[in-house]
Design an enzyme around this catalytic site. Structure first.
Site, PDB file in Angstrom:
ATOM      1  CB  SER A  68      -0.882  -0.056   1.270  1.00 30.21           C
ATOM      2  OG  SER A  68      -1.627   1.251   1.216  1.00 30.21           O
ATOM      3  CE1 TYR A 106      -4.036  -1.749   4.877  1.00 28.85           C
ATOM      4  CE2 TYR A 106      -3.016   0.469   4.388  1.00 28.85           C
ATOM      5  CZ  TYR A 106      -3.492  -0.881   4.009  1.00 28.85           C
ATOM      6  OH  TYR A 106      -3.781  -1.203   2.650  1.00 28.85           O
TER       7      TYR A 106
HETATM    8  P1  NAI Z   1     -11.533  -5.454   0.227  1.00 27.73           P
HETATM    9  O1  NAI Z   1     -12.154  -5.180   1.562  1.00 27.73           O
HETATM   10  O2  NAI Z   1     -12.528  -5.513  -0.993  1.00 27.73           O
HETATM   11  O3  NAI Z   1     -10.843  -6.798   0.019  1.00 27.73           O
HETATM   12  C1  NAI Z   1     -10.158  -7.427   1.230  1.00 27.73           C
HETATM   13  C2  NAI Z   1      -9.970  -8.964   1.175  1.00 27.73           C
HETATM   14  O4  NAI Z   1      -9.078  -9.374   2.549  1.00 27.73           O
HETATM   15  C3  NAI Z   1     -11.421  -9.406   1.355  1.00 27.73           C
HETATM   16  O5  NAI Z   1     -11.442 -10.438   0.458  1.00 27.73           O
HETATM   17  C4  NAI Z   1     -11.387 -10.116   2.942  1.00 27.73           C
HETATM   18  O6  NAI Z   1     -12.059 -11.255   3.086  1.00 27.73           O
HETATM   19  C5  NAI Z   1      -9.822 -10.310   2.996  1.00 27.73           C
HETATM   20  N1  NAI Z   1      -9.706 -10.374   4.464  1.00 27.73           N
HETATM   21  C6  NAI Z   1      -9.845  -9.202   5.337  1.00 27.73           C
HETATM   22  N2  NAI Z   1      -9.436  -9.452   6.763  1.00 27.73           N
HETATM   23  C7  NAI Z   1      -9.314 -11.001   6.593  1.00 27.73           C
HETATM   24  C8  NAI Z   1      -8.956 -11.956   7.630  1.00 27.73           C
HETATM   25  N3  NAI Z   1      -9.097 -11.849   8.753  1.00 27.73           N
HETATM   26  N4  NAI Z   1      -9.140 -13.147   7.294  1.00 27.73           N
HETATM   27  C9  NAI Z   1      -8.972 -13.626   5.876  1.00 27.73           C
HETATM   28  N5  NAI Z   1      -9.356 -12.662   5.034  1.00 27.73           N
HETATM   29  C10 NAI Z   1      -9.375 -11.331   5.251  1.00 27.73           C
HETATM   30  O7  NAI Z   1     -10.390  -4.693  -0.037  1.00 27.73           O
HETATM   31  P2  NAI Z   1      -9.226  -4.281  -1.492  1.00 27.73           P
HETATM   32  O8  NAI Z   1      -9.437  -2.849  -1.586  1.00 27.73           O
HETATM   33  O9  NAI Z   1      -9.699  -5.041  -2.524  1.00 27.73           O
HETATM   34  O10 NAI Z   1      -7.967  -4.793  -0.705  1.00 27.73           O
HETATM   35  C11 NAI Z   1      -6.959  -5.784  -1.150  1.00 27.73           C
HETATM   36  C12 NAI Z   1      -5.737  -5.323  -0.852  1.00 27.73           C
HETATM   37  O11 NAI Z   1      -5.498  -4.173  -1.292  1.00 27.73           O
HETATM   38  C13 NAI Z   1      -5.443  -5.277   0.687  1.00 27.73           C
HETATM   39  O12 NAI Z   1      -4.489  -5.848   1.303  1.00 27.73           O
HETATM   40  C14 NAI Z   1      -5.376  -3.794   1.027  1.00 27.73           C
HETATM   41  O13 NAI Z   1      -4.706  -3.519   1.963  1.00 27.73           O
HETATM   42  C15 NAI Z   1      -4.750  -3.228  -0.371  1.00 27.73           C
HETATM   43  N6  NAI Z   1      -5.056  -1.866  -0.660  1.00 27.73           N
HETATM   44  C16 NAI Z   1      -5.986  -1.236  -1.057  1.00 27.73           C
HETATM   45  C17 NAI Z   1      -6.251   0.142  -1.238  1.00 27.73           C
HETATM   46  C18 NAI Z   1      -7.633   0.646  -1.415  1.00 27.73           C
HETATM   47  O14 NAI Z   1      -7.565   1.912  -1.431  1.00 27.73           O
HETATM   48  N7  NAI Z   1      -8.798  -0.236  -1.745  1.00 27.73           N
HETATM   49  C19 NAI Z   1      -5.065   0.900  -1.350  1.00 27.73           C
HETATM   50  C20 NAI Z   1      -3.821   0.050  -1.067  1.00 27.73           C
HETATM   51  C21 NAI Z   1      -3.758  -0.971  -0.728  1.00 27.73           C
END
Ligand code: NAI
Length: 245
Positions: A132, A145
């Site tokens: 990130s 985070y």
């Molecule tokens: P999202 O909330 O749609 O997806 C997050 C995923 O992580 C979900 O599938 C969820 O089930 C899984 N997850 C969360 N906690 C968990 C746990 N305790 N056990 C198992 N699985 C768990 O969010 P997004 O945006 O698709 O995030 C994907 C990656 O991108 C993450 O690592 C996030 O940190 C990173 N990211 C997102 C940004 C954004 O602006 N959306 C910016 C920079 C990085």
């Protein structure tokens, strides 16, 4: 096709990556925490769904074992599952700190540790980590985070040296602001202060390219490529910009 394990595939970037890789003929093993949503993505992409909680160190090892069991082997790891939205540091409990670090940093390390021997034995593999931009710009109320994501970056950058010449590729994608549920959970004033988000499909396309080329790279999709570059050439200009994000 190669077997790809995508963590956090039930929504956002992970789901977009699953759809994209399914179109390219990959065999998918999809991980998520939310069984219902994950099942829908798996059904749409022909993937096998594995629901595991990654908020402790044992989850990642169980996931790796289950993935190898259902698919025979794992050729590609897309380590994408993550959680943020920490809140003010004094308001966090020790358990919450542990959970954020477990999902974002310990689980990627443990998954890698479990899957590496097989990849090394075959002389082929791809490891793609989702970091990130928060790790570099800093984000208020996301200190833990940001720390965990900085850890992922350092882990991957070092692993890349360790695995040089083995036939394995290590890459990090460093998203800025992406239009996913993760981002939508933040309040409107927070979102208004940020530039327009990129689509999760944009990040998925970068991840696919990393898998296909196997080239060691670190990529920052979208507008945040600009301050990241500025940070190298003009730290003060970077700080000026970063203060406005
Ligand atoms: P999202 O909330 O749609 O997806 C997050 C995923 O992580 C979900 O599938 C969820 O089930 C899984 N997850 C969360 N906690 C968990 C746990 N305790 N056990 C198992 N699985 C768990 O969010 P997004 O945006 O698709 O995030 C994907 C990656 O991108 C993450 O690592 C996030 O940190 C990173 N990211 C997102 C940004 C954004 O602006 N959306 C910016 C920079 C990085």
């Amino acid at each position: 096709g190669s077997v790809v394990l995508v963590t956090g595939a039930s929504s956002g970037i992970g789901a977009a990556t699953a759809h994209r890789l399914a179109g390219a003929g990959a065999r998918l093993v999809l991980h998520g925490r939310d069984a219902d949503r994950l099942t829908a993505v798996a059904a749409a992409t022909g993937g096998t769904a594995l629901t595991v909680d990654l908020s402790g160190p044992a989850g990642a090892r169980a996931l790796a074992r289950a993935a190898v069991e259902v698919a025979g082997q794992v050729d590609v790891l897309v380590s994408n599952a993550g959680r943020g939205w920490c809140g003010p540091l004094p308001a966090m409990t020790g358990a919450q700190v542990g959970e954020v670090v477990a999902v974002n940093l310990v689980s990627p390390i443990e998954l890698t540790r479990a899957l590496l021997p097989g990849m090394l034995a075959r002389g082929h593999g791809r490891l793609v980590y989702v970091g990130s931009i928060a790790a570099r710009t800093g984000v208020a109320e996301e200190a833990v985070y940001a720390a965990s994501k900085a850890g992922v970056d350092g882990f991957a950058e070092s692993l890349r040296f360790e695995l040089a010449g083995t036939g394995l590729g290590v890459s990090v994608v460093v998203p800025g602001v992406v239009a996913t549920p993760f981002f939508a959970r933040r309040g409107r004033p927070y979102r208004r202060s940020l530039p327009r988000p990129v689509a999760p499909e944009t990040v998925a396309a970068v991840i696919e390219r990393m898998i296909v080329t196997g080239r060691a790279e670190r990529h920052v999709p979208g507008w945040l490529a600009v301050p990241a570059a500025l940070r190298v050439v003009a730290p003060s200009a970077y700080r000026w910009l970063a203060a406005r994000f």
